[in-house]
Enzyme design. Structure first.
Site, PDB file in Angstrom:
ATOM      1  N   GLU A   1     -13.573 -21.725   6.715  1.00 46.36           N
ATOM      2  CA  GLU A   1     -14.539 -20.932   7.557  1.00 46.36           C
ATOM      3  C   GLU A   1     -14.919 -21.074   8.428  1.00 46.36           C
ATOM      4  O   GLU A   1     -14.607 -20.605   9.312  1.00 46.36           O
ATOM      5  CB  GLU A   1     -15.460 -20.711   5.720  1.00 46.36           C
ATOM      6  CG  GLU A   1     -16.316 -19.564   6.267  1.00 46.36           C
ATOM      7  CD  GLU A   1     -17.918 -19.405   5.737  1.00 46.36           C
ATOM      8  OE1 GLU A   1     -18.253 -17.828   5.911  1.00 46.36           O
ATOM      9  OE2 GLU A   1     -18.003 -20.327   5.129  1.00 46.36           O
TER      10      GLU A   1
ATOM     11  N   HIS B   1     -21.679 -15.245  -4.092  1.00 46.42           N
ATOM     12  CA  HIS B   1     -23.042 -16.685  -4.365  1.00 46.42           C
ATOM     13  C   HIS B   1     -24.093 -15.740  -5.646  1.00 46.42           C
ATOM     14  O   HIS B   1     -24.606 -14.291  -4.731  1.00 46.42           O
ATOM     15  CB  HIS B   1     -23.820 -16.713  -2.984  1.00 46.42           C
ATOM     16  CG  HIS B   1     -22.725 -17.128  -2.528  1.00 46.42           C
ATOM     17  ND1 HIS B   1     -23.119 -18.600  -2.588  1.00 46.42           N
ATOM     18  CD2 HIS B   1     -21.325 -17.437  -1.921  1.00 46.42           C
ATOM     19  CE1 HIS B   1     -21.888 -19.735  -2.223  1.00 46.42           C
ATOM     20  NE2 HIS B   1     -20.801 -18.523  -1.211  1.00 46.42           N
TER      21      HIS B   1
ATOM     22  N   ASP C   1     -18.830 -12.284  -1.693  1.00 48.50           N
ATOM     23  CA  ASP C   1     -19.372 -13.290  -1.120  1.00 48.50           C
ATOM     24  C   ASP C   1     -20.514 -13.281  -0.668  1.00 48.50           C
ATOM     25  O   ASP C   1     -21.251 -14.274  -1.369  1.00 48.50           O
ATOM     26  CB  ASP C   1     -19.139 -13.876   1.078  1.00 48.50           C
ATOM     27  CG  ASP C   1     -19.324 -15.183   0.955  1.00 48.50           C
ATOM     28  OD1 ASP C   1     -19.740 -15.438   0.349  1.00 48.50           O
ATOM     29  OD2 ASP C   1     -19.679 -15.979   2.630  1.00 48.50           O
TER      30      ASP C   1
ATOM     31  N   HIS D   1     -15.610 -24.960  -0.664  1.00 49.30           N
ATOM     32  CA  HIS D   1     -15.851 -24.127   0.752  1.00 49.30           C
ATOM     33  C   HIS D   1     -15.047 -24.728   1.517  1.00 49.30           C
ATOM     34  O   HIS D   1     -14.681 -26.196   1.825  1.00 49.30           O
ATOM     35  CB  HIS D   1     -17.321 -23.884   0.865  1.00 49.30           C
ATOM     36  CG  HIS D   1     -17.327 -22.654   0.310  1.00 49.30           C
ATOM     37  ND1 HIS D   1     -18.173 -22.622  -0.499  1.00 49.30           N
ATOM     38  CD2 HIS D   1     -18.295 -21.715   1.240  1.00 49.30           C
ATOM     39  CE1 HIS D   1     -19.039 -21.252  -1.049  1.00 49.30           C
ATOM     40  NE2 HIS D   1     -19.141 -20.650  -0.193  1.00 49.30           N
TER      41      HIS D   1
END
EC number: 3.5.4.4
Length: 375
Positions: free
Chosen positions: A214, A24, A303, A211
């Site tokens: 998670e 990100h 990430d 996503h």
């Protein structure tokens, strides 16, 4: 050749060609950049302006075991990225930092809708980030570190702008935007809330990841694949909930896990981040080891480099220490990632044949040459 039981050194890991699919932009700023941009823009809500303390604060705040608490740290990075100049700088530095870490191809994602507080339009935001990545690539090449950076545009799953952002991604797909994603809290915001956006992307022959798996479990993964048509899964850690490991070490896959493996569905796993958000108890207990043994298409990712205080090299160092991974394992993960990239086939093959495989072969030869008594 470097033996299967021989772990690479930290220097070898740093020099090995690496591929990053899940990173990100607003989670990878240099602490010094956060402090400097805050001073320039008048942002006065940082917990500290001391660079070293600020870096530690981000890591400590992210070490909560909660995805929601983890996401709160982004209020500060997003807060200082509200101008065109800030976006260009952050993107350029991200490309430089990745290249210096041995990353040869990266897909960096961000949510354009988060950077409109000072009036920037969505297209302006994308153009600024692309300008920054191009500049970062040029600087890195001048330093002898070549990297190719593409972007993924995220829509925040708790908002209602997914189709708008999907259209933005398609509009800029010939200018460095490789695909689309949805991000943000999973619980209460299933992928199917954005079904219109995914149907639009499929009609446009556009790439997207989601996503899923998670903070939420198998239903999130199932919806992402079967309802939305995801090409890759962001994290996907909870796929292990559909795998039963017997006392003798053999594994029995449920129907969803079997489908994910059979389809070679890429899993964008981020070990350090998964520990921070509570998706895994520790690196040593991370499902990546089981999934690698079962030959799922697993990839290794960062990430959020700032929040996790990490890099691709550090992620591989941790995995090597925990599981004894060698250069052969690193190459396996890297090839998985390159095969799964949202890059044209011929460009993927060129990176594999001209950069990745020769890079690992050189490291193995170097080790063989320097190790006494080896033949």
């Amino acid at each position: 050749m470097l033996g299967q039981s021989e772990r690479p050194t930290p220097a070898q890991i740093r020099r090995a060609p690496k591929v990053l699919l899940h990173d990100h932009l607003d989670g990878g700023l240099r602490p010094s950049t956060v402090a400097e941009l805050a001073a320039e823009s008048g942002y006065d809500r940082l917990p500290t302006t001391d660079t070293a303390e600020l870096g530690r604060w981000f890591r400590d705040a992210a070490d909560s075991g909660s995805l929601e608490r983890y996401l709160e740290t982004f209020s500060h990075t997003v807060g200082v990225m509200q101008t065109r100049e800030a976006l260009v700088r952050v993107a350029a530095e991200a490309a430089e930092d990745l290249a210096a870490d041995g990353v040869v191809y990266a897909e960096v994602r961000y949510a354009p809708e988060l950077f409109q507080e000072r009036g920037l339009g969505l297209d302006e935001i994308v153009e600024a980030v692309q300008e920054g990545f191009a500049e970062g690539e040029r600087r890195a090449a001048a330093d002898g570190n070549r990297v190719i950076v593409r972007t993924l545009l995220c829509a925040m799953r708790q908002n209602a702008r997914a189709t708008e952002i999907a259209e933005l991604a398609v509009r800029h797909r010939d200018a460095g935007v490789a695909g689309f994603d949805i991000a943000g809290p999973e619980a209460g915001f299933p992928p199917t809330r954005n079904l219109d956006a995914f149907e639009y992307l499929r009609r446009q022959n556009a790439h997207f990841t989601i996503h899923a798996g998670e903070a939420f479990g198998l239903p999130s993964i199932w919806e992402a694949i079967q309802h939305c048509g995801a090409e890759r899964l962001g994290h996907g850690v909870r796929i292990v909930d559909d795998i039963k490991v017997h006392d003798d070490g053999s594994a029995e896959l449920g129907r969803l896990a079997q489908y994910v493996r059979d389809r070679r569905m890429p899993l964008e796993m981020c070990p350090s981040s998964n520990v921070q958000t509570g998706a895994a108890e520790s690196i040593a207990a991370h499902p990546i080891s089981l999934l690698r043994r079962l030959r799922f298409r697993v990839t290794v990712n960062t990430d959020n480099r700032l929040m996790s205080g990490t890099s691709m090299s550090e992620e591989f160092e941790k995995l090597s220490e925990a599981f004894g991974y060698t250069l052969d394992d690193m190459q396996w993960f890297t090839l998985n990632a390159m095969k799964s990239a949202f890059l044209p086939f011929d460009e993927r093959i060129a990176l594999i044949d001209d950069v990745i495989k020769p890079g690992y072969a050189a490291l193995r030869s170097e080790h063989l040459f320097r190790t006494p008594g080896r033949a």
